[in-house]
Scaffold this motif. Structure first.
Motif, PDB file in Angstrom:
ATOM      1  N   GLN A   1       0.838  -1.196   0.000  1.00 32.90           N
ATOM      2  CA  GLN A   1       0.000   0.000   0.000  1.00 32.90           C
ATOM      3  C   GLN A   1       0.878   1.253   0.000  1.00 32.90           C
ATOM      4  N   GLY A   2       1.980   1.172   0.742  1.00 28.70           N
ATOM      5  CA  GLY A   2       2.908   2.299   0.800  1.00 28.70           C
ATOM      6  C   GLY A   2       3.495   2.628  -0.562  1.00 28.70           C
ATOM      7  N   ALA A   3       3.776   1.585  -1.349  1.00 24.76           N
ATOM      8  CA  ALA A   3       4.308   1.815  -2.695  1.00 24.76           C
ATOM      9  C   ALA A   3       3.286   2.520  -3.575  1.00 24.76           C
ATOM     10  N   ILE A   4       2.030   2.107  -3.484  1.00 23.15           N
ATOM     11  CA  ILE A   4       0.979   2.766  -4.274  1.00 23.15           C
ATOM     12  C   ILE A   4       0.854   4.217  -3.844  1.00 23.15           C
ATOM     13  N   SER A   5       0.793   4.466  -2.556  1.00 22.71           N
ATOM     14  CA  SER A   5       0.674   5.833  -2.049  1.00 22.71           C
ATOM     15  C   SER A   5       1.846   6.698  -2.503  1.00 22.71           C
ATOM     16  N   GLN A   6       3.034   6.135  -2.431  1.00 21.06           N
ATOM     17  CA  GLN A   6       4.235   6.877  -2.829  1.00 21.06           C
ATOM     18  C   GLN A   6       4.206   7.200  -4.317  1.00 21.06           C
ATOM     19  N   ARG A   7       3.784   6.269  -5.137  1.00 22.05           N
ATOM     20  CA  ARG A   7       3.715   6.489  -6.587  1.00 22.05           C
ATOM     21  C   ARG A   7       2.659   7.529  -6.941  1.00 22.05           C
ATOM     22  N   VAL A   8       1.523   7.456  -6.276  1.00 20.30           N
ATOM     23  CA  VAL A   8       0.470   8.450  -6.518  1.00 20.30           C
ATOM     24  C   VAL A   8       0.941   9.836  -6.068  1.00 20.30           C
ATOM     25  N   ARG A   9       1.606   9.904  -4.915  1.00 21.28           N
ATOM     26  CA  ARG A   9       2.149  11.197  -4.449  1.00 21.28           C
ATOM     27  C   ARG A   9       3.153  11.765  -5.445  1.00 21.28           C
ATOM     28  N   ALA A  10       3.989  10.902  -6.005  1.00 21.78           N
ATOM     29  CA  ALA A  10       4.964  11.356  -6.999  1.00 21.78           C
ATOM     30  C   ALA A  10       4.254  11.915  -8.232  1.00 21.78           C
ATOM     31  N   LEU A  11       3.171  11.278  -8.636  1.00 19.58           N
ATOM     32  CA  LEU A  11       2.398  11.768  -9.778  1.00 19.58           C
ATOM     33  C   LEU A  11       1.732  13.099  -9.434  1.00 19.58           C
ATOM     34  N   GLU A  12       1.211  13.215  -8.230  1.00 21.21           N
ATOM     35  CA  GLU A  12       0.617  14.481  -7.790  1.00 21.21           C
ATOM     36  C   GLU A  12       1.664  15.588  -7.741  1.00 21.21           C
ATOM     37  N   GLN A  13       2.874  15.257  -7.365  1.00 19.77           N
ATOM     38  CA  GLN A  13       3.955  16.252  -7.376  1.00 19.77           C
ATOM     39  C   GLN A  13       4.302  16.643  -8.805  1.00 19.77           C
ATOM     40  N   PHE A  14       4.267  15.699  -9.714  1.00 21.47           N
ATOM     41  CA  PHE A  14       4.519  15.977 -11.128  1.00 21.47           C
ATOM     42  C   PHE A  14       3.534  17.032 -11.640  1.00 21.47           C
ATOM     43  N   PHE A  15       2.267  16.877 -11.256  1.00 20.45           N
ATOM     44  CA  PHE A  15       1.220  17.805 -11.693  1.00 20.45           C
ATOM     45  C   PHE A  15       1.044  19.001 -10.764  1.00 20.45           C
ATOM     46  N   THR A  16       1.623  18.934  -9.610  1.00 19.29           N
ATOM     47  CA  THR A  16       1.432  19.937  -8.547  1.00 19.29           C
ATOM     48  C   THR A  16      -0.050  20.130  -8.217  1.00 19.29           C
ATOM     49  N   ARG A  17      -0.784  19.023  -8.278  1.00 20.16           N
ATOM     50  CA  ARG A  17      -2.211  19.026  -7.959  1.00 20.16           C
ATOM     51  C   ARG A  17      -2.598  17.668  -7.383  1.00 20.16           C
ATOM     52  N   PRO A  18      -3.536  17.637  -6.460  1.00 24.47           N
ATOM     53  CA  PRO A  18      -3.999  16.342  -5.958  1.00 24.47           C
ATOM     54  C   PRO A  18      -4.878  15.629  -6.987  1.00 24.47           C
ATOM     55  N   LEU A  19      -4.758  14.315  -7.021  1.00 23.20           N
ATOM     56  CA  LEU A  19      -5.569  13.489  -7.916  1.00 23.20           C
ATOM     57  C   LEU A  19      -6.679  12.756  -7.161  1.00 23.20           C
ATOM     58  N   PHE A  20      -6.496  12.642  -5.836  1.00 21.08           N
ATOM     59  CA  PHE A  20      -7.472  11.958  -4.979  1.00 21.08           C
ATOM     60  C   PHE A  20      -7.742  12.781  -3.736  1.00 21.08           C
ATOM     61  N   HIS A  21      -8.942  12.563  -3.188  1.00 22.27           N
ATOM     62  CA  HIS A  21      -9.266  12.991  -1.831  1.00 22.27           C
ATOM     63  C   HIS A  21      -9.330  11.715  -0.999  1.00 22.27           C
ATOM     64  N   GLN A  22      -8.721  11.743   0.153  1.00 23.90           N
ATOM     65  CA  GLN A  22      -8.788  10.598   1.062  1.00 23.90           C
ATOM     66  C   GLN A  22     -10.098  10.682   1.832  1.00 23.90           C
ATOM     67  N   ARG A  23     -10.885   9.634   1.800  1.00 20.45           N
ATOM     68  CA  ARG A  23     -12.140   9.547   2.536  1.00 20.45           C
ATOM     69  C   ARG A  23     -12.033   8.402   3.536  1.00 20.45           C
ATOM     70  N   SER A  24     -12.904   8.400   4.524  1.00 18.73           N
ATOM     71  CA  SER A  24     -12.868   7.346   5.543  1.00 18.73           C
ATOM     72  C   SER A  24     -13.144   5.966   4.943  1.00 18.73           C
ATOM     73  N   ASN A  25     -13.894   5.921   3.866  1.00 19.98           N
ATOM     74  CA  ASN A  25     -14.241   4.638   3.249  1.00 19.98           C
ATOM     75  C   ASN A  25     -13.457   4.377   1.959  1.00 19.98           C
ATOM     76  N   GLY A  26     -12.386   5.126   1.708  1.00 18.93           N
ATOM     77  CA  GLY A  26     -11.581   4.895   0.508  1.00 18.93           C
ATOM     78  C   GLY A  26     -11.158   6.203  -0.130  1.00 18.93           C
ATOM     79  N   LEU A  27     -10.981   6.146  -1.426  1.00 17.77           N
ATOM     80  CA  LEU A  27     -10.530   7.310  -2.185  1.00 17.77           C
ATOM     81  C   LEU A  27     -11.657   7.892  -3.014  1.00 17.77           C
ATOM     82  N   GLU A  28     -11.500   9.152  -3.340  1.00 21.19           N
ATOM     83  CA  GLU A  28     -12.401   9.833  -4.257  1.00 21.19           C
ATOM     84  C   GLU A  28     -11.520  10.637  -5.208  1.00 21.19           C
ATOM     85  N   LEU A  29     -11.785  10.524  -6.492  1.00 27.20           N
ATOM     86  CA  LEU A  29     -11.021  11.291  -7.469  1.00 27.20           C
ATOM     87  C   LEU A  29     -11.345  12.774  -7.373  1.00 27.20           C
ATOM     88  N   THR A  30     -10.327  13.593  -7.521  1.00 24.90           N
ATOM     89  CA  THR A  30     -10.549  15.032  -7.634  1.00 24.90           C
ATOM     90  C   THR A  30     -11.007  15.310  -9.067  1.00 24.90           C
TER      91      THR A  30
END
Length: 92
Positions: free
Chosen positions: A33-62
């Motif tokens: 899970q950490g690898a997925i989170s790290q890869r998504v964070r790297a992609l968000e840094q590439f775009f300088t924008r969030p791609l997901f919102h963290q929700r209590s029941n999972g993820l939601e796309l921005t």
């Protein structure tokens, strides 16, 4: 040279977006899970924008993630089809 993020970042984003779950994306891609989170964070840094919102029941796309997903999913599908086509012609 192409101005693209690394393929593993795109795969992680697409799997997480399709499942709306880091856990299920990690299971599919056979990593942590950490690898997925790290890869998504790297992609968000590439775009300088969030791609997901963290929700209590999972993820939601921005809005940005929602706009990006169809093109990435199509690209990965095409790469998979090209690979399967080549593998099929090699086996024949």
């Amino acid at each position: 040279m192409r101005n693209l993020p690394h393929l593993i970042y795109l795969e992680a984003f697409e799997a997480a977006a399709r499942h709306l779950s880091v856990t299920r994306a990690a299971e599919e891609l056979i990593c942590t899970q950490g690898a997925i989170s790290q890869r998504v964070r790297a992609l968000e840094q590439f775009f300088t924008r969030p791609l997901f919102h963290q929700r209590s029941n999972g993820l939601e796309l921005t809005e940005v993630g929602t706009a990006y997903l169809p093109g990435i999913a199509e690209t990965l599908d095409r790469a998979e089809a090209a690979t399967e086509g080549l593998l099929g012609s090699i086996k024949s």
